[in-house]
Design an enzyme around this catalytic site. Structure first.
Site, PDB file in Angstrom:
ATOM      1  N   SER A 136       0.830  -1.206   0.000  1.00  0.00           N
ATOM      2  CA  SER A 136       0.000   0.000   0.000  1.00  0.00           C
ATOM      3  C   SER A 136       0.866   1.259   0.000  1.00  0.00           C
ATOM      4  CB  SER A 136      -0.910  -0.004   1.234  1.00  0.00           C
ATOM      5  OG  SER A 136      -1.807  -1.091   1.190  1.00  0.00           O
ATOM      6  N   SER A 184       7.319   8.833  -3.975  1.00  0.00           N
ATOM      7  CA  SER A 184       6.343   8.269  -4.919  1.00  0.00           C
ATOM      8  C   SER A 184       6.182   9.119  -6.168  1.00  0.00           C
ATOM      9  CB  SER A 184       4.990   8.103  -4.225  1.00  0.00           C
ATOM     10  OG  SER A 184       4.477   9.370  -3.837  1.00  0.00           O
ATOM     11  N   ARG A 267     -10.221   0.982  -9.616  1.00  0.00           N
ATOM     12  CA  ARG A 267     -10.931   0.616  -8.386  1.00  0.00           C
ATOM     13  C   ARG A 267     -12.420   0.343  -8.588  1.00  0.00           C
ATOM     14  NH1 ARG A 267      -7.141   4.231  -4.402  1.00  0.00           N
ATOM     15  NH2 ARG A 267      -5.748   2.497  -3.865  1.00  0.00           N
ATOM     16  N   SER A 338     -14.630  13.298  -3.591  1.00  0.00           N
ATOM     17  CA  SER A 338     -14.816  12.664  -2.280  1.00  0.00           C
ATOM     18  C   SER A 338     -14.328  11.215  -2.298  1.00  0.00           C
ATOM     19  CB  SER A 338     -16.295  12.722  -1.870  1.00  0.00           C
ATOM     20  OG  SER A 338     -16.751  14.050  -1.769  1.00  0.00           O
ATOM     21  N   GLU A 388      -5.355  -4.201  -4.390  1.00  0.00           N
ATOM     22  CA  GLU A 388      -5.693  -2.898  -4.992  1.00  0.00           C
ATOM     23  C   GLU A 388      -6.032  -1.870  -3.915  1.00  0.00           C
ATOM     24  OE1 GLU A 388      -6.578  -1.985  -8.477  1.00  0.00           O
ATOM     25  OE2 GLU A 388      -6.199  -3.880  -9.466  1.00  0.00           O
ATOM     26  N   GLY A 389      -5.329  -1.963  -2.803  1.00  0.00           N
ATOM     27  CA  GLY A 389      -5.565  -1.066  -1.674  1.00  0.00           C
ATOM     28  C   GLY A 389      -6.450  -1.727  -0.639  1.00  0.00           C
ATOM     29  N   THR A 390      -5.914  -1.991   0.547  1.00  0.00           N
ATOM     30  CA  THR A 390      -6.701  -2.611   1.612  1.00  0.00           C
ATOM     31  C   THR A 390      -7.868  -1.717   2.012  1.00  0.00           C
ATOM     32  OG1 THR A 390      -5.404  -1.573   3.371  1.00  0.00           O
ATOM     33  CG2 THR A 390      -4.601  -3.699   2.523  1.00  0.00           C
ATOM     34  N   SER A 391      -8.809  -2.294   2.740  1.00  0.00           N
ATOM     35  CA  SER A 391      -9.941  -1.486   3.222  1.00  0.00           C
ATOM     36  C   SER A 391      -9.453  -0.330   4.080  1.00  0.00           C
ATOM     37  CB  SER A 391     -10.906  -2.364   4.026  1.00  0.00           C
ATOM     38  OG  SER A 391     -11.601  -3.254   3.169  1.00  0.00           O
TER      39      SER A 391
END
Length: 408
Positions: A136, A184, A267, A338, A388-391
């Site tokens: 992440s 990054s 996503r 958002s 694809e990105g943790t919760s």
């Protein structure tokens, strides 16, 4: 700009029915076998290619659907069939999105078709971003790309992990650091053409779920790629790095990096995959509850079971609506002010994990066995709160976006 509508067009409904038929007739009958084998289901991919489902043309048509609903509709139907096999079919898409998000028109036209091959000789592609110490936290990436000006070549060194199709791909898209001081913001994406010396497959992972999808490490040892394999080109890279250095010096605004641009675009599609898994488990549980009798009546007559099913259906529909909203916004080029893309992936992933667990509970002991598919669906769903990105990362992105804090 297409107006938002809750109604699929006649053409979209036809495509949806076609995909559903393929998922029901081809994917589902093969699901248990390839889950047990833990191998890439090449025959199923080839069948998808013969029908035109695994092809650049098909995904381009869905990607450019003005409503934005072509891709999420496709993902939901295929993953309703089986997540592991479906991921083998659509996994190439993440690499393709990496090229579409960062490449020139010439690079897109050259490399994306090679990622798919043709029905007689299907190919796959891999997007390589995550590393053993940089999941992440993309700013912790260590894979380096150094420019050899004398030969107009980039030299890549490092190890990538959790790469779908890693090592077996015809084309690899690799994110690497070109300026370590920029974190990054000092990263770029590179095409590694087929047969390039120095690229090899490392460990192949034996996973809890999505086991028909190949996941492995990719090792890069003095991998040399031509200068034209830098996505976007060197001039564009130098301009972006110069802006990043100036912002770092003055404390100015934000710039997106190559990996985050790809993830942000993908996503909602990943959320649609989770919706497909959840819907499949719900339908199995609903059918079971209608036919399974206890104490002389179907178990759906029991309020405890009926209310669970009501909650499951509500959550699935809510997740789909979040996915559709984000997909429509992306198609209409409306900014995710958002973090609507992250919202869709977060809620859909959490829903898939919860709904598949509830489906197992409704089936009781049967749900815990491999005689019924919900056990496999529950294992498959677990990854959707991780990759694809943790919760937790999705919540961080949403919270920082709401607060106006830069995403690093």
């Amino acid at each position: 700009m297409a107006e938002f509508t809750m109604e699929l067009s006649e053409e979209q409904r036809e495509i949806q029915g076609w995909l559903h038929g393929f998922a029901a007739d081809v994917i589902r009958p093969a699901a248990a076998e390839w889950d047990e084998r833990e191998e890439t289901p090449w025959p199923v991919i080839q069948e998808a290619a013969k029908l035109g489902i695994y092809s650049l043309d098909f995904y381009a048509q869905q990607f450019f659907d003005p409503s934005g609903l072509g891709i999420p509709m496709t993902m939901e139907e295929l993953f309703w069939g089986d997540a592991g096999i479906a991921l083998s079919i659509v996994g190439t898409g993440l690499a393709a999105v990496g090229v579409l998000a960062n490449g020139t028109e010439e690079q897109i036209g050259t490399w994306v078709p090679q990622m798919y091959g043709d029905p007689s000789d299907v190919k796959v592609a891999a997007f390589c971003s995550s590393e053993p110490d940089a999941g992440s936290d993309v700013s912790a990436m260590r894979t380096r790309a150094v420019y050899d000006e004398a030969k107009d070549e980039w030299v890549l060194n490092g190890t990538k992990t959790w790469a779908t199709n890693g090592g077996i791909a015809h084309v690899h898209v690799v994110v690497a650091v070109v300026d370590p001081e920029l974190g990054s913001k000092g990263q770029a994406s590179f095409i590694v053409p087929p047969g390039t010396a120095g690229l090899s497959q490392g460990q192949k992972f034996k996973k809890h779920g999505i086991r028909a999808s190949h996941t492995a490490e990719v090792v890069l040892e003095d991998v040399r790629v031509p200068g034209h394999c830098l996505l976007g080109g060197k001039e564009k890279l130098e301009e972006r790095l110069a802006r990043a250095r100036e912002r770092a010096r003055t404390g100015g605004g934000r710039l997106k990096n190559a990996a985050m641009a790809t993830f942000e675009a993908s996503r909602p599609a990943v959320g649609a995959q989770a919706v497909g898994i959840a819907r499949a488990a719900y339908e199995v549980a609903l059918d079971y509850a209608k036919t399974r009798e206890q104490f002389g009546r179907p178990i759906i007559d029991n309020q405890g079971v009926a209310f669970q099913l009501a909650d499951m259906r509500t959550q699935i529909d809510a997740a789909r609506l979040l996915v559709w909203r984000a997909s429509w916004m992306a198609s209409a080029r409306k900014p995710f002010e958002s973090a609507e893309g992250s919202m869709s992936k977060l809620f859909a992933g959490e829903t898939a994990k919860k709904v598949t667990a509830q489906a197992m509970q409704i089936l009781g002991g049967n749900g815990y066995t491999r005689e019924y598919p919900v056990e496999r669906m529950h294992r498959d769903a677990a990854i959707y709160t991780i990759f694809e990105g943790t919760s937790e990362i999705q919540r961080l992105v949403i919270a920082r976006t709401l607060a106006g804090v830069p995403i690093r």
